[in-house]
Scaffold this motif. Structure first.
Motif, PDB file in Angstrom:
ATOM      1  N   GLN A   6       0.853  -1.180   0.000  1.00  0.00           N
ATOM      2  CA  GLN A   6       0.000   0.000   0.000  1.00  0.00           C
ATOM      3  C   GLN A   6       0.893   1.236   0.000  1.00  0.00           C
ATOM      4  O   GLN A   6       1.890   1.295   0.720  1.00  0.00           O
ATOM      5  CB  GLN A   6      -0.906   0.009   1.226  1.00  0.00           C
ATOM      6  CG  GLN A   6      -1.965   1.066   1.198  1.00  0.00           C
ATOM      7  CD  GLN A   6      -3.049   0.800   2.234  1.00  0.00           C
ATOM      8  OE1 GLN A   6      -2.990  -0.151   2.997  1.00  0.00           O
ATOM      9  NE2 GLN A   6      -4.048   1.655   2.242  1.00  0.00           N
ATOM     10  N   PHE A  10      -1.910   4.165  -4.089  1.00  0.00           N
ATOM     11  CA  PHE A  10      -2.604   2.948  -4.503  1.00  0.00           C
ATOM     12  C   PHE A  10      -2.336   1.786  -3.558  1.00  0.00           C
ATOM     13  O   PHE A  10      -1.408   1.828  -2.747  1.00  0.00           O
ATOM     14  CB  PHE A  10      -2.243   2.561  -5.949  1.00  0.00           C
ATOM     15  CG  PHE A  10      -0.772   2.292  -6.172  1.00  0.00           C
ATOM     16  CD1 PHE A  10      -0.222   1.047  -5.902  1.00  0.00           C
ATOM     17  CD2 PHE A  10       0.058   3.283  -6.671  1.00  0.00           C
ATOM     18  CE1 PHE A  10       1.116   0.793  -6.117  1.00  0.00           C
ATOM     19  CE2 PHE A  10       1.409   3.045  -6.891  1.00  0.00           C
ATOM     20  CZ  PHE A  10       1.934   1.794  -6.614  1.00  0.00           C
ATOM     21  N   VAL A  11      -3.178   0.771  -3.705  1.00  0.00           N
ATOM     22  CA  VAL A  11      -3.021  -0.469  -2.947  1.00  0.00           C
ATOM     23  C   VAL A  11      -2.947  -1.618  -3.954  1.00  0.00           C
ATOM     24  O   VAL A  11      -3.651  -1.622  -4.967  1.00  0.00           O
ATOM     25  CB  VAL A  11      -4.183  -0.664  -1.932  1.00  0.00           C
ATOM     26  CG1 VAL A  11      -5.527  -0.750  -2.617  1.00  0.00           C
ATOM     27  CG2 VAL A  11      -3.953  -1.886  -1.068  1.00  0.00           C
ATOM     28  N   ASN A  68      -6.910   2.452  -6.619  1.00  0.00           N
ATOM     29  CA  ASN A  68      -6.687   3.773  -6.053  1.00  0.00           C
ATOM     30  C   ASN A  68      -6.888   3.690  -4.548  1.00  0.00           C
ATOM     31  O   ASN A  68      -7.878   3.130  -4.074  1.00  0.00           O
ATOM     32  CB  ASN A  68      -7.662   4.782  -6.680  1.00  0.00           C
ATOM     33  CG  ASN A  68      -7.428   6.181  -6.193  1.00  0.00           C
ATOM     34  OD1 ASN A  68      -7.554   6.467  -5.007  1.00  0.00           O
ATOM     35  ND2 ASN A  68      -7.097   7.063  -7.112  1.00  0.00           N
ATOM     36  N   ASN A  69      -5.965   4.252  -3.800  1.00  0.00           N
ATOM     37  CA  ASN A  69      -6.024   4.169  -2.336  1.00  0.00           C
ATOM     38  C   ASN A  69      -7.129   5.039  -1.744  1.00  0.00           C
ATOM     39  O   ASN A  69      -7.530   4.832  -0.618  1.00  0.00           O
ATOM     40  CB  ASN A  69      -4.669   4.555  -1.743  1.00  0.00           C
ATOM     41  CG  ASN A  69      -4.485   4.011  -0.348  1.00  0.00           C
ATOM     42  OD1 ASN A  69      -5.156   3.070   0.070  1.00  0.00           O
ATOM     43  ND2 ASN A  69      -3.572   4.605   0.383  1.00  0.00           N
ATOM     44  N   GLU A  72     -10.837   3.408  -4.354  1.00  0.00           N
ATOM     45  CA  GLU A  72     -10.901   2.018  -4.812  1.00  0.00           C
ATOM     46  C   GLU A  72     -11.109   1.886  -6.329  1.00  0.00           C
ATOM     47  O   GLU A  72     -11.484   0.834  -6.818  1.00  0.00           O
ATOM     48  CB  GLU A  72     -11.997   1.230  -4.076  1.00  0.00           C
ATOM     49  CG  GLU A  72     -11.582   0.745  -2.701  1.00  0.00           C
ATOM     50  CD  GLU A  72     -10.541  -0.364  -2.729  1.00  0.00           C
ATOM     51  OE1 GLU A  72     -10.768  -1.402  -3.352  1.00  0.00           O
ATOM     52  OE2 GLU A  72      -9.474  -0.176  -2.112  1.00  0.00           O
TER      53      GLU A  72
END
Length: 169
Positions: A6, A10-11, A68-69, A72
């Protein structure tokens, strides 16, 4: 949901079964798939479902979603897999939606995936392969520390080949 990495932007995480449709939608854009092996929708569906089974089996390597952190939003996928059946060589691959090109996400993801592979596996080498025309991805691999070597042939196609050898600390 297993998170691989993470960042503030972003994740990288496992897909959920409900995300099959967004996964498949990535392959609907001909510009996105121009440098990828040609696969049918059913083949991509099978790959997605095989990935879900790999998560359940606890496999360290695999195919993950990049989201996208903040909201989502689906950005793309990245993968680590054994290269040519050799467990000490890991291939890095990725596909991003076109609206995420040129934003530095691929380079950041590639560096994270290289570190992940060297930390979570016994890999001594990370490799990357691109079409000769995919200069953007070649730059991403080089920014992640991979060195361009002689071209290779895979399935009758000449491809650019990159490699990074793990340094002993």
């Amino acid at each position: 949901m297993h998170i691989v990495a993470q960042t503030p932007r972003f994740v990288i995480r496992n897909f959920s079964p409900e995300e099959e449709k967004i996964y498949l939608s990535l392959f609907d854009d001909e510009e996105v798939t121009r440098h990828l092996p040609k696969r049918t929708r059913d083949e991509n569906r099978r790959i997605f479902r095989d990935g879900l089974h790999d998560y359940a089996a606890g496999k360290v390597l695999g195919r993950w979603g990049i989201f996208n952190n903040g909201n989502e939003e689906f950005i793309g996928i990245c993968l680590l897999r054994p290269y040519d059946g050799e467990l000490n060589k890991i291939e890095l691959g990725y596909v991003l939606g076109r609206n995420f090109w040129g934003k530095g996400i691929a380079g950041e993801m590639a560096q994270i995936m290289v570190a992940y592979a060297f930390t979570h596996t016994d890999a001594t080498e990370i490799v990357g392969v691109t079409t000769l025309e995919n200069v953007a991805s070649q730059k991403v691999l080089q920014k992640a520390g991979l060195e361009r070597l002689d071209n290779m042939i895979r399935d009758g196609e000449e491809l650019a080949f990159f490699k990074l050898i793990k340094t002993v600390q």
